[in-house]
Design an enzyme around this catalytic site. Sequence first.
Site, PDB file in Angstrom:
ATOM      1  N   GLU A   1       0.825  -1.220   0.000  1.00  0.00           N
ATOM      2  CA  GLU A   1       0.000   0.000   0.000  1.00  0.00           C
ATOM      3  C   GLU A   1       0.860   1.273   0.000  1.00  0.00           C
ATOM      4  O   GLU A   1       0.358   2.362   0.291  1.00  0.00           O
ATOM      5  CB  GLU A   1      -0.954   0.017   1.205  1.00  0.00           C
ATOM      6  CG  GLU A   1      -1.886  -1.176   1.313  1.00  0.00           C
ATOM      7  CD  GLU A   1      -2.920  -1.290   0.184  1.00  0.00           C
ATOM      8  OE1 GLU A   1      -2.901  -0.463  -0.730  1.00  0.00           O
ATOM      9  OE2 GLU A   1      -3.727  -2.236   0.239  1.00  0.00           O
TER      10      GLU A   1
ATOM     11  N   GLU B   1     -17.680  12.058  22.275  1.00  0.00           N
ATOM     12  CA  GLU B   1     -16.321  12.506  21.971  1.00  0.00           C
ATOM     13  C   GLU B   1     -16.030  12.540  20.467  1.00  0.00           C
ATOM     14  O   GLU B   1     -15.121  13.256  20.033  1.00  0.00           O
ATOM     15  CB  GLU B   1     -15.313  11.544  22.611  1.00  0.00           C
ATOM     16  CG  GLU B   1     -15.225  11.652  24.112  1.00  0.00           C
ATOM     17  CD  GLU B   1     -14.456  12.889  24.526  1.00  0.00           C
ATOM     18  OE1 GLU B   1     -13.269  12.965  24.197  1.00  0.00           O
ATOM     19  OE2 GLU B   1     -15.060  13.769  25.167  1.00  0.00           O
TER      20      GLU B   1
ATOM     21  N   HIS C   1      -7.292  -3.070   9.796  1.00  0.00           N
ATOM     22  CA  HIS C   1      -8.476  -3.847   9.408  1.00  0.00           C
ATOM     23  C   HIS C   1      -9.387  -4.049  10.620  1.00  0.00           C
ATOM     24  O   HIS C   1      -9.580  -5.183  11.065  1.00  0.00           O
ATOM     25  CB  HIS C   1      -8.058  -5.218   8.852  1.00  0.00           C
ATOM     26  CG  HIS C   1      -7.299  -5.194   7.565  1.00  0.00           C
ATOM     27  ND1 HIS C   1      -6.752  -6.328   6.991  1.00  0.00           N
ATOM     28  CD2 HIS C   1      -6.999  -4.172   6.728  1.00  0.00           C
ATOM     29  CE1 HIS C   1      -6.155  -6.008   5.848  1.00  0.00           C
ATOM     30  NE2 HIS C   1      -6.272  -4.699   5.669  1.00  0.00           N
TER      31      HIS C   1
ATOM     32  N   HIS D   1      -2.859   2.223   8.329  1.00  0.00           N
ATOM     33  CA  HIS D   1      -3.931   1.419   7.723  1.00  0.00           C
ATOM     34  C   HIS D   1      -4.155   0.176   8.574  1.00  0.00           C
ATOM     35  O   HIS D   1      -3.197  -0.555   8.858  1.00  0.00           O
ATOM     36  CB  HIS D   1      -3.545   1.032   6.296  1.00  0.00           C
ATOM     37  CG  HIS D   1      -4.435   0.005   5.670  1.00  0.00           C
ATOM     38  ND1 HIS D   1      -5.802   0.160   5.567  1.00  0.00           N
ATOM     39  CD2 HIS D   1      -4.165  -1.215   5.117  1.00  0.00           C
ATOM     40  CE1 HIS D   1      -6.320  -0.910   4.965  1.00  0.00           C
ATOM     41  NE2 HIS D   1      -5.352  -1.758   4.697  1.00  0.00           N
TER      42      HIS D   1
ATOM     43  N   HIS E   1     -12.879  -3.568   3.531  1.00  0.00           N
ATOM     44  CA  HIS E   1     -11.426  -3.769   3.647  1.00  0.00           C
ATOM     45  C   HIS E   1     -10.850  -3.197   4.955  1.00  0.00           C
ATOM     46  O   HIS E   1     -10.290  -3.944   5.747  1.00  0.00           O
ATOM     47  CB  HIS E   1     -10.729  -3.144   2.420  1.00  0.00           C
ATOM     48  CG  HIS E   1      -9.255  -3.361   2.397  1.00  0.00           C
ATOM     49  ND1 HIS E   1      -8.533  -3.528   1.244  1.00  0.00           N
ATOM     50  CD2 HIS E   1      -8.342  -3.428   3.400  1.00  0.00           C
ATOM     51  CE1 HIS E   1      -7.253  -3.704   1.540  1.00  0.00           C
ATOM     52  NE2 HIS E   1      -7.113  -3.645   2.842  1.00  0.00           N
TER      53      HIS E   1
HETATM   54  P1  13P Z   1       0.976  -5.490   3.016  1.00  0.00           P
HETATM   55  O1  13P Z   1       1.362  -6.776   3.755  1.00  0.00           O
HETATM   56  O2  13P Z   1       1.583  -5.448   1.641  1.00  0.00           O
HETATM   57  O3  13P Z   1       1.296  -4.282   3.850  1.00  0.00           O
HETATM   58  O4  13P Z   1      -0.596  -5.530   2.769  1.00  0.00           O
HETATM   59  C1  13P Z   1      -1.487  -5.672   3.834  1.00  0.00           C
HETATM   60  C2  13P Z   1      -2.767  -4.973   3.593  1.00  0.00           C
HETATM   61  O5  13P Z   1      -3.486  -4.672   4.529  1.00  0.00           O
HETATM   62  C3  13P Z   1      -3.154  -4.632   2.201  1.00  0.00           C
HETATM   63  O6  13P Z   1      -4.215  -3.726   2.182  1.00  0.00           O
HETATM   64 ZN    ZN Z   2      -5.426  -3.777   4.038  1.00  0.00          ZN
END
Ligand code: 13P
Ligand code: ZN
Length: 277
Positions: free
Chosen positions: A117, A171, A143, A141, A212
């Site tokens: 990413e 908040e 999940h 980033h 995602h």
């Molecule tokens: P990477 O292992 O390449 O960082 O990818 C993980 C991910 O969350 C892709 O969106």
């Molecule tokens: Zn991801």
Amino acid sequence: MNSVLDAPFVQGFVRLCGDGFAQNWHERNGGNLTYRIRPEEIEPIRAQLRADGPWQDIGTSVPGLAGEYFMATGSGKFFRNVPLDPEDAACIVRIDEAGEKYQVQWGLKNGGRPTSELPSHLMNHEVKKALTGGAHRVIYHAHPANVIALTFVLPLEDQVFTRELWEMATECPVVFPEGVGVVPWMVPGGRDIAVATSRLMQKYNVAIWAHHGVFCSGRDFDETFGLMHTVEKSAEILVKVLSMTPKKRQTIQPQEFRDLARDFHVTLPEEFLFEKE
Ligand code: 13P
Ligand code: ZN
């Protein structure tokens, strides 16, 4: 000569990775983290950087980041392993003078490359560096399950996500008064999703990727982790509410948000304070 591992920014980076894993936001290699390193943080470790590796294509163009150094998690590396061996799971890269290529100068000692990413991270950094006069340095980033779950049941609209998340915790409008943006499902890793995300970063510090995960931007590790934490906590409450009832019995009203904004000295855009039904 200082050890790279002793540098405070490296310790902050590593701590965030461990904390994110503890929150269950990083299954396997899920998620990635980048930090735009200050020049004065590079000087003490410069002797340990190697500037003889190959220059690789970023996959997009970030001229606003020419010559900058970043710490980044490695592609395919597990967040849970970052605290055990940062020199294997993460790296320091330098961007070339055109903003087209990067060179790994430290880390990834057993091989590999920075996160897939990287285009999204760097395009977000470029936008935030310009917008904040260099204050924002962290792009994160993750999940987180509850935000992702909501992308299956709420319309994928900035206004709806912002308003629903704001309503779940008093908040929230104080922590992210500018709201959150939503990117529809797109193939991850490439330039297109990077362009879409960085466009939202012009307006927000949070961009949700449907089905995602989430991107957050902030000045430092605490602020950026705290933003992700606040958004996901709010999403968790909304998932609980929606699991109990299709319709809230009571909630925070538009005028109450305006009152909150006045007392907490934040600006809440009227576009999110629409009357419902
Ligand atoms: P990477 O292992 O390449 O960082 O990818 C993980 C991910 O969350 C892709 O969106
Ligand atoms: Zn991801």
